[in-house]
Motif scaffolding. Structure first.
Motif, PDB file in Angstrom:
ATOM      1  N   UNK A  46       0.847  -1.189   0.000  1.00 17.28           N
ATOM      2  CA  UNK A  46       0.000   0.000   0.000  1.00 17.28           C
ATOM      3  C   UNK A  46       0.883   1.239   0.000  1.00 17.28           C
ATOM      4  N   UNK A  47       0.279   2.350  -0.276  1.00 14.75           N
ATOM      5  CA  UNK A  47       0.967   3.619  -0.076  1.00 14.75           C
ATOM      6  C   UNK A  47       1.062   3.849   1.429  1.00 14.75           C
ATOM      7  N   UNK A  52      -2.355   9.817   3.753  1.00 15.79           N
ATOM      8  CA  UNK A  52      -3.783  10.020   3.512  1.00 15.79           C
ATOM      9  C   UNK A  52      -4.259  11.322   4.142  1.00 15.79           C
ATOM     10  N   UNK A  53      -5.247  11.906   3.556  1.00 16.27           N
ATOM     11  CA  UNK A  53      -5.784  13.152   4.106  1.00 16.27           C
ATOM     12  C   UNK A  53      -6.496  12.869   5.433  1.00 16.27           C
ATOM     13  N   UNK A  54      -6.611  13.882   6.266  1.00 11.63           N
ATOM     14  CA  UNK A  54      -7.218  13.734   7.594  1.00 11.63           C
ATOM     15  C   UNK A  54      -8.676  13.297   7.499  1.00 11.63           C
ATOM     16  N   UNK A  55      -9.355  13.639   6.407  1.00  8.39           N
ATOM     17  CA  UNK A  55     -10.766  13.279   6.275  1.00  8.39           C
ATOM     18  C   UNK A  55     -10.982  11.960   5.517  1.00  8.39           C
TER      19      UNK A  55
END
Length: 134
Positions: A46-47, A52-55
């Motif tokens: 996975x990345x 990842x963004x907070x949302x």
């Protein structure tokens, strides 16, 4: 000409089984089958989740987590940096901008609680283990 070669290749007999005997994966698989305890390994690429963004809706991981729970592996390995690697990144922060801050926990609370830095703690652990071995 390539169609002719493809047809010719399709009519040739399969590769001899002896070639399989030199394939490392086949050798390990055969040994595991003989022992009767083949290991199951999952490699999940996975990345970095920290990007990842907070949302980001983490519920999207539920199907994967459910399959892992059903599988019940004995262990799950993750990519991570250890203490000495993080110390190195901090010492060479000029070459690795924000890497330690992004991927390494702050060592200050541990250093304060132990009253020593990572190298001193490593030496102390070695001394304690050697005392127990005698």
């Amino acid at each position: 000409m390539s169609i002719f070669l493809a047809l010719l290749a399709a009519t040739l007999p399969a590769a001899p089984v002896a070639a399989e005997a030199t394939d490392p994966v086949s050798i390990v698989d055969h040994a595991a089958r003989e022992r009767g305890d083949p290991s199951e390994v999952l490699v999940l690429g996975t990345a970095h989740l920290s990007s990842l963004s907070a949302d980001f809706d983490t519920a999207r991981f539920d199907p994967l987590l459910g399959r892992l729970e059903d599988w019940q592996p004995d262990a799950i390995a993750i990519e991570n940096l250890d203490g000495p690697q993080c110390d190195f990144l901090r010492a060479y922060a000029h070459a690795y901008d924000d890497t330690a801050e992004t991927y390494c926990p702050d060592p200050a609370p541990a250093r304060e609680a132990l009253g020593m830095n990572a190298a001193q703690a490593h030496r102390e652990i070695g001394a304690l283990l050697s005392e127990g071995a005698t």
